[in-house]
Design a protein around this motif. Sequence first.
Motif: not given
Length: 168
Positions: A25-28
């Motif tokens: 969800d954090d795009g990492a």
Amino acid sequence: MELRSEQPADRPAILRLARSAFGTDDGAEPPEPGLLAALFACEEYIPELSVVAMDGGEVAGHCITTRAWIGSEPALGLGPLAVLPERQRRGIGAALLAETRRRALLLGERVIVLLGHTSYYPRFGYRPAAALGILAPDPRWGDHFMALPLAGPVPSGPFRYAAPFAGL
């Protein structure tokens, strides 16, 4: 849906698929795309055991299985297995697992080992590897470390994945 061996031209789509399937969800950046790139280039890569599921002309799923060892005996290590999120729960993963099993049997392999969800893989015959005497690289993996016996006696002892897994 068509299942076939992965080709080098499929690799950009496979890496995008892995980013999508394992994204956070954090795009990492998830580790799976880098792991796949390293697996494609390693000595333990087995071309016949890198399978794509094509659906509507698109790579909808991918499963890679590479050479591994139980003690000094050859084995197979499955993973990553990925399906596009919007195409999950449609049998693509099941088809990739069945095709991988079929191909491994044709190659005369004795066992496939993986680290995965205990609610998913047992329905395909995978069971805790420890019950077969296969020791996980990390004992904390517990029942998530599973094996599928194929043919002949299954070796016992410590399991070792292909070299790129050591970098995780």
